[in-house]
Write an enzyme that holds these catalytic residues in place. Structure first.
Site, PDB file in Angstrom:
ATOM      1  N   TYR A 179      -4.929 -12.019  -0.432  1.00 29.21           N
ATOM      2  CA  TYR A 179      -5.091 -10.603  -0.104  1.00 29.21           C
ATOM      3  C   TYR A 179      -3.775  -9.852  -0.283  1.00 29.21           C
ATOM      4  O   TYR A 179      -3.707  -8.811  -0.949  1.00 29.21           O
ATOM      5  CB  TYR A 179      -5.584 -10.501   1.335  1.00 29.21           C
ATOM      6  CG  TYR A 179      -5.892  -9.120   1.847  1.00 29.21           C
ATOM      7  CD1 TYR A 179      -7.162  -8.577   1.707  1.00 29.21           C
ATOM      8  CD2 TYR A 179      -4.938  -8.373   2.531  1.00 29.21           C
ATOM      9  CE1 TYR A 179      -7.462  -7.311   2.226  1.00 29.21           C
ATOM     10  CE2 TYR A 179      -5.217  -7.121   3.044  1.00 29.21           C
ATOM     11  CZ  TYR A 179      -6.493  -6.602   2.878  1.00 29.21           C
ATOM     12  OH  TYR A 179      -6.784  -5.354   3.381  1.00 29.21           O
TER      13      TYR A 179
ATOM     14  N   HIS B 213     -10.158  -7.114  -3.519  1.00 28.11           N
ATOM     15  CA  HIS B 213      -8.903  -6.432  -3.807  1.00 28.11           C
ATOM     16  C   HIS B 213      -8.223  -6.998  -5.046  1.00 28.11           C
ATOM     17  O   HIS B 213      -7.419  -6.302  -5.682  1.00 28.11           O
ATOM     18  CB  HIS B 213      -8.012  -6.444  -2.572  1.00 28.11           C
ATOM     19  CG  HIS B 213      -8.501  -5.497  -1.520  1.00 28.11           C
ATOM     20  ND1 HIS B 213      -8.451  -4.136  -1.675  1.00 28.11           N
ATOM     21  CD2 HIS B 213      -9.120  -5.717  -0.330  1.00 28.11           C
ATOM     22  CE1 HIS B 213      -8.985  -3.540  -0.619  1.00 28.11           C
ATOM     23  NE2 HIS B 213      -9.404  -4.481   0.208  1.00 28.11           N
TER      24      HIS B 213
ATOM     25  N   HIS C  33     -17.707  -2.906   2.909  1.00 25.89           N
ATOM     26  CA  HIS C  33     -17.403  -3.685   1.716  1.00 25.89           C
ATOM     27  C   HIS C  33     -18.505  -3.558   0.672  1.00 25.89           C
ATOM     28  O   HIS C  33     -18.220  -3.583  -0.532  1.00 25.89           O
ATOM     29  CB  HIS C  33     -17.184  -5.152   2.079  1.00 25.89           C
ATOM     30  CG  HIS C  33     -15.840  -5.426   2.664  1.00 25.89           C
ATOM     31  ND1 HIS C  33     -15.535  -6.591   3.322  1.00 25.89           N
ATOM     32  CD2 HIS C  33     -14.708  -4.663   2.699  1.00 25.89           C
ATOM     33  CE1 HIS C  33     -14.279  -6.547   3.739  1.00 25.89           C
ATOM     34  NE2 HIS C  33     -13.760  -5.391   3.371  1.00 25.89           N
TER      35      HIS C  33
ATOM     36  N   HIS D 235      -6.370   3.778   2.330  1.00 27.80           N
ATOM     37  CA  HIS D 235      -7.790   4.124   2.220  1.00 27.80           C
ATOM     38  C   HIS D 235      -8.002   5.631   2.316  1.00 27.80           C
ATOM     39  O   HIS D 235      -8.763   6.219   1.537  1.00 27.80           O
ATOM     40  CB  HIS D 235      -8.593   3.427   3.321  1.00 27.80           C
ATOM     41  CG  HIS D 235      -8.917   1.999   3.032  1.00 27.80           C
ATOM     42  ND1 HIS D 235      -9.842   1.619   2.085  1.00 27.80           N
ATOM     43  CD2 HIS D 235      -8.458   0.849   3.576  1.00 27.80           C
ATOM     44  CE1 HIS D 235      -9.942   0.307   2.060  1.00 27.80           C
ATOM     45  NE2 HIS D 235      -9.108  -0.194   2.944  1.00 27.80           N
TER      46      HIS D 235
ATOM     47  N   ARG E 143       0.825  -1.212   0.000  1.00 24.89           N
ATOM     48  CA  ARG E 143       0.000   0.000   0.000  1.00 24.89           C
ATOM     49  C   ARG E 143       0.859   1.262   0.000  1.00 24.89           C
ATOM     50  O   ARG E 143       0.508   2.276  -0.614  1.00 24.89           O
ATOM     51  CB  ARG E 143      -0.928  -0.011   1.221  1.00 24.89           C
ATOM     52  CG  ARG E 143      -2.065  -1.018   1.127  1.00 24.89           C
ATOM     53  CD  ARG E 143      -2.872  -1.017   2.409  1.00 24.89           C
ATOM     54  NE  ARG E 143      -4.066  -1.856   2.309  1.00 24.89           N
ATOM     55  CZ  ARG E 143      -4.999  -1.943   3.256  1.00 24.89           C
ATOM     56  NH1 ARG E 143      -4.867  -1.241   4.372  1.00 24.89           N
ATOM     57  NH2 ARG E 143      -6.053  -2.719   3.084  1.00 24.89           N
TER      58      ARG E 143
ATOM     59  N   ASN F  18     -13.204 -10.820   0.485  1.00 21.76           N
ATOM     60  CA  ASN F  18     -12.323  -9.670   0.693  1.00 21.76           C
ATOM     61  C   ASN F  18     -11.125  -9.743  -0.250  1.00 21.76           C
ATOM     62  O   ASN F  18     -10.775  -8.770  -0.925  1.00 21.76           O
ATOM     63  CB  ASN F  18     -11.865  -9.628   2.151  1.00 21.76           C
ATOM     64  CG  ASN F  18     -11.228  -8.295   2.524  1.00 21.76           C
ATOM     65  OD1 ASN F  18     -11.252  -7.340   1.760  1.00 21.76           O
ATOM     66  ND2 ASN F  18     -10.650  -8.236   3.714  1.00 21.76           N
TER      67      ASN F  18
END
Length: 413
Positions: free
Chosen positions: A115, A180, A251, A386, A59, A176
């Site tokens: 993930y 992504h 979500h 985020h 990230r 999840n």
């Protein structure tokens, strides 16, 4: 309502720029010597006693690659530092792929996670777009590992968890990681021109919409290896950070935005074909807001609800607000419906008055039912992903991955 909170006003754009600049300044201390990302504390100081995880490191590549487009000083070096971690310490050179992360003393966290691998792909696409050294090779290797171990072409979905050696696949399947994956695959299509990955996104999305439309637009999150929904998963541990019990309104919002992006990018010349997906995205978002926003007498989006729509975990996670901001803006700009602009203004006011830390910087990552700061699930302020995206997506092209959209916009100025 203060113009500062209203979409498409000069005041709101200036507010988001201030927040964005503060976030990019806040994260400067994240790199560990090996390039993996430290978990950041309340004031941005590294929490060196915590694990350094692959998804957080990825990230930060993404965030500071975008920072380089925005002209934020030091972004290139920070992106490169995190790329070093993905190219080195976090990578399993024996068995392939990437470790989940490293312990505080440099040991290996067990298992290989879909993930985390999705975020490695996202990092590589953003790094490639930013011209960072080694990003192209990282993308090639990440796609090879993902396609080999996680993507199931027959099912049109991805599995979730392998053991560290890639010899045993867990029976759990989850959305999840698939969500992504959609984000990462859309970036692959946008950055590398590999349109087969956009097609894969559509296959995942069709599955998700089938499950959601048959469940009052509350998305089942957890499944068996045969993709049978397990609606009781983790009922005894409802606030699990990655596998919480019940429906997760945040979500629902995030899927809504990604579905909109996929539909607009897939059906560029046939908006009538995109229309059913946009309608479904609206249904997902409206359900999430009805269930999650201000659901217990206080502002904020609750973490989870039961299948009856009533809150189960009342805590407010910062990422749910980020997705509420993103999706309300996207749906307003795509549909023109005033409801979404009104939602956006509420979310903006809550961000400014409650979730922004005006003293130490960044956003509080977890608040309780009364909006007091809490650290049971997310102590400190681990990463910027985020929050930073929520300062950009509201005014970016809705059919493009965010790094591409930001670079295009900055080049056009």
């Amino acid at each position: 309502m203060n113009a500062k909170y209203q979409i498409d006003t000069k005041e709101n754009k200036e507010f988001l720029k201030e927040v964005r600049d503060g976030l990019l300044r806040f994260g400067h201390k994240f790199p560990a010597p090996d390039g993996s990302a430290y978990y950041m504390g309340d004031d941005g100081t590294p929490m060196a006693d915590r694990p350094r995880e692959t998804y957080c490191t990825s990230r930060m590549v993404h965030v500071y690659s975008i920072g380089s487009f925005l002209g934020h000083e030091g972004s290139e070096a920070l992106a490169d530092a995190a790329l070093k971690g993905l190219q080195g310490a976090l990578r399993d050179k024996e068995h392939g792929g990437w470790y989940s992360g490293l312990t505080a003393d440099g040991g290996i966290l067990p298992n290989k996670l879909c993930y985390a691998h999705a975020f490695v792909i996202l990092a590589a696409t953003s790094g490639l777009l930013a011209g960072r050294p080694g990003a192209k090779e990282l993308l090639d290797d990440a796609l090879e590992a993902y396609d080999r171990f996680f993507w199931n072409e027959e099912e049109g979905l991805s599995c979730d968890t392998w053991n560290t050696e890639f010899t045993q696949l867990d029976d759990y399947r989850g959305l999840n990681a698939n969500m992504h994956t959609v984000e990462a695959f859309l970036a692959v299509a946008d950055v590398a021109g590999l349109e087969e990955y956009r097609v894969r996104c559509g296959r995942i999305i069709d599955h998700v919409l089938g499950w959601a439309s048959n469940n009052k637009w509350r998305i089942p999150e957890h499944f068996s290896k045969d993709w049978v929904a397990d609606l009781e998963c983790n009922k005894e541990r409802p606030d699990d950070p990655f596998k919480p019990y019940g429906a997760t309104p945040g979500h629902g919002m995030e899927w809504s935005r990604l579905i909109t992006q996929w539909a607009l990018s897939t059906f560029k010349d046939n908006l009538s074909a995109a229309a059913p997906y946009i309608e479904a995205a609206e249904n997902l978002f409206n359900r999430a807001v009805a269930d999650g926003w201000n659901a217990d007498g206080a502002p904020g989006v609750v973490y989870t609800t039961g299948w009856d729509g009533k809150p189960v975990v009342h805590d407010r996670m910062h990422w749910t607000l980020a997705e509420a901001i993103n999706t309300s803006a996207v749906l307003f700009h795509v549909t023109g419906k005033i409801k979404f602009a009104e939602d956006y203004a509420q979310f903006m006011q809550y961000l400014d008055e409650t979730v922004l830390d005006h003293v130490n910087g960044s956003w509080y990552h977890q608040l309780d039912q009364e909006n007091h700061v809490l650290g049971t699930v997310w102590p400190g302020k681990p990463d910027l992903y985020h929050a930073l995206q929520a300062t950009l997506i509201p005014y970016s092209a809705p059919d493009l991955s965010i790094a591409v959209a930001v670079k295009n916009e900055m080049q056009s100025k």
